[in-house]
Enzyme design. Structure first.
Site, short mmCIF file in Angstrom:
data_model
loop_
_atom_site.label_atom_id
_atom_site.label_comp_id
_atom_site.label_asym_id
_atom_site.label_seq_id
_atom_site.Cartn_x
_atom_site.Cartn_y
_atom_site.Cartn_z
N GLU A 25 -5.65 -8.47 -0.11
CA GLU A 25 -6.37 -8.10 1.11
C GLU A 25 -7.82 -7.87 0.72
O GLU A 25 -8.12 -6.95 -0.06
CB GLU A 25 -5.81 -6.83 1.76
CG GLU A 25 -4.51 -7.04 2.49
CD GLU A 25 -4.05 -5.82 3.28
OE1 GLU A 25 -4.91 -5.10 3.83
OE2 GLU A 25 -2.83 -5.61 3.32
N GLU B 287 0.81 -1.24 0.00
CA GLU B 287 0.00 0.00 0.00
C GLU B 287 0.84 1.28 0.00
O GLU B 287 0.58 2.19 0.79
CB GLU B 287 -0.97 -0.01 1.19
CG GLU B 287 -2.03 -1.08 1.07
CD GLU B 287 -3.15 -1.00 2.12
OE1 GLU B 287 -3.06 -0.18 3.05
OE2 GLU B 287 -4.11 -1.77 1.99
O1 AHR Z 1 -5.40 -5.71 7.21
C1 AHR Z 1 -5.28 -4.52 7.94
C2 AHR Z 1 -4.53 -3.43 7.19
O2 AHR Z 1 -5.31 -3.00 6.12
C3 AHR Z 1 -3.21 -3.81 6.56
O3 AHR Z 1 -2.14 -3.70 7.43
C4 AHR Z 1 -3.07 -2.79 5.46
O4 AHR Z 1 -2.31 -3.26 4.39
C5 AHR Z 1 -4.49 -2.44 5.10
O5 AHR Z 1 -4.69 -1.07 5.03
#
Ligand code: AHR
Length: 514
Positions: A299, A180
């Site tokens: 994610e 990210e």
């Molecule tokens: O999964 C929680 C967080 O969400 C992670 O650390 C990040 O990559 C995302 O913003």
């Protein structure tokens, strides 16, 4: 439910094994372990726990993870990785430094590091997906890490690993080039140019150490980022030839009582995937590249982000309760439909990781020193991972519509199917987004029956509940789960069933001759 996109209030589709989207890649059933809150400490690892093994891993969590059917696990972050020094987590434990984790305002004791994670991954039987820090660090540290992990022996880093007890190389294939880095919350946030150049050079160097690896470039943190689209395009201008995947992240939640839009979250995921595919293909076309880049949705989940106070107001703490969202029936149905969407894109999405595995917005919850249990969202994941085999079939349902505030009128039915030629088994996964009435569904089985003769229902599971807010807890760990369905039958060459309002359904068909 309002009016119908088809002719009536019945949903329909045909199953034809000749129309295939792609193989069911087991990597679609990935998960994520981050050094954050209680995911690692008192999640997967708790040496004082009654079920702990000799290495300090909770056996109850190991068992639940295996049963979940997880295939690949991303580690060690997440935001955590963007200021992580991997060297802190290797070597004798009593010599490892305690550090501030800037991402989550955690106190990180480094009791678990890359070797312990690999030990745990081996025990569960999952493939590791390792992230390197491209926030506060760069090419050299990433190259050192891959040499430490994957080079057999005879060099400084590989011999150091051997001296730490890991005699054989870990042989980690799948690597994330940071996390990210478009986000202002990230340590070492970058412009797409800065990140694209750094990722390209890191990829080049890592491949020099190990030519067999697969690499994931960082895409946008979600599709609402102001730089979404331009970020992917510019990053891929620099990295297209060096990487195998571009990442996508997104989380969904019910906002302001708008359940209808929440139940249609997969419409948003679908559009996000299509947009990234289009952007990647645009870059590929400009380069006259024969390569088709894959997507790593590394994610995804339901996350009630609006309830999170934000890390900046937190005290520095070791293993605090952090975003331990308790999931209900509606959340489980949404997770089921997000999995349907990932499968429907099996031709382009090659990796997907539900975030996260334990405690942090997770299918598995634990109590320190106490039990571990399955949250509601555990069930659609576990059954989908177990049942989806072979190839994803292209199904094009016609369906009544549901009105939503965010996405307008959307199909009440979300569905996909997989077909395993060897066993002749077909699995149908379906979600009914409507809240008021059951949805009649008719599935044309003629092309399947032409191959296999008569079919029978071998398994029928439904997750639904009169109380959509019902959850599981340590006191009632099985309050919500998938139960045997009743309303399905094969009528001639047609499967006929009724999907309850706000429900997730799986049906496994097999040749009647088996
Ligand atoms: O999964 C929680 C967080 O969400 C992670 O650390 C990040 O990559 C995302 O913003």
């Amino acid at each position: 439910m309002s009016e119908s996109a088809g002719n009536d209030a019945v949903a329909r589709f045909a199953l034809d094994p000749a129309f295939v989207v792609g193989e069911v890649d087991r990597r679609l059933f990935g998960s994520f372990v981050e050094h954050m809150g209680r995911c690692v400490y008192t999640g997967i690892y708790e040496p004082e726990h009654p079920t702990a093994d000799a290495q300090g891993f909770r056996r109850d969590v190991l068992d639940l993870t295996r049963d979940l059917g997880v295939s690949v696990v991303r580690y060690p972050g997440g935001n955590f990785v963007s200021s992580y020094r991997w060297e802190d987590g290797v070597g004798p434990r009593d010599e490892r430094p305690t550090r501030l984790d800037l991402a989550w305002r955690g106190i990180e004791p480094n009791e678990v590091g890359v070797n312990e994670f690999m030990e745990w991954a081996g025990r569960v039987g999952v493939e590791p997906m390792m992230a390197v820090n491209l926030g506060t660090r760069g090419v050299q540290e990433a190259v050192d890490l891959i040499e430490y992990c994957n080079h057999p022996e005879g060099t400084y880093w590989s011999d150091l690993r051997r001296s730490h007890g890991a005699k054989e190389p870990h042989d980690i294939k799948l690597w994330c080039l940071g996390n990210e880095l478009d986000g202002p919350w990230q340590m070492g946030q970058k412009t797409p140019y800065e990140y694209g150049r750094l990722a390209a050079e890191t990829a080049k160097a890592m491949r020099m150490v190990d030519g067999a690896i697969e690499l994931v470039a960082v895409g946008s943190s979600n599709s609402r980022m102001p730089t979404f689209g331009t970020w992917e395009a510019e990053v891929l201008e620099h990295t297209y030839d060096q990487v195998d995947y571009i990442s996508l992240h997104d989380y969904y939640e019910e906002t302001e009582g708008d359940l209808a839009s929440f139940l249609a979250s997969s419409v948003d995921m679908d559009g996000f995937i299509n947009a990234v595919v289009a952007t990647a293909d645009h870059v590929g076309a400009k380069r006259r590249s024969p390569k088709k880049l894959k997507l790593s949705f590394d994610e995804w989940n339901v996350w009630y982000q609006s309830k999170f106070v934000g890390q900046q107001s937190l005290e520095w703490t070791f293993a605090r309760d952090l975003i331990e969202d308790e999931f209900n029936v509606a959340d489980a149905v949404v997770v089921g439909s997000l999995l349907i969407t990932l499968l429907r894109h099996a031709d382009r999405v090659g990796v997907a990781c539900q975030a996260q595995l334990v405690n942090i917005i997770a299918p598995i919850r634990t109590e320190p020193g106490g039990p571990a249990w399955r949250q509601t969202i555990y069930h659609p994941f576990a059954h989908t991972a177990r049942l989806a085999r072979g190839q994803v079939l292209r199904v094009e349902p016609s369906s009544p519509l549901c009105d939503t505030g965010k996405y307008g009128a959307v199909a009440a039915l979300d569905a996909t199917a997989t077909y395993d030629e060897e066993s002749g088994e077909t699995v149908i996964l379906a979600v009914h987004r409507g809240q008021d009435e059951a949805l009649p569904l008719q599935i044309d089985l003629r092309p399947l029956a032409a191959r296999h003769g008569d079919l029978r229902i071998a398994e029928h599971l439904v997750l639904s509940d009169d109380d959509l807010s019902a959850t599981n807890s340590k006191e009632q760990p099985d309050r919500v789960r998938a139960r045997a369905g009743e309303d399905a039958s094969i009528d001639g060459e047609q499967l006929v069933l009724r999907l309850p309002p706000v429900s997730w359904t799986a049906i496994r068909l097999q040749p009647a001759s088996r």
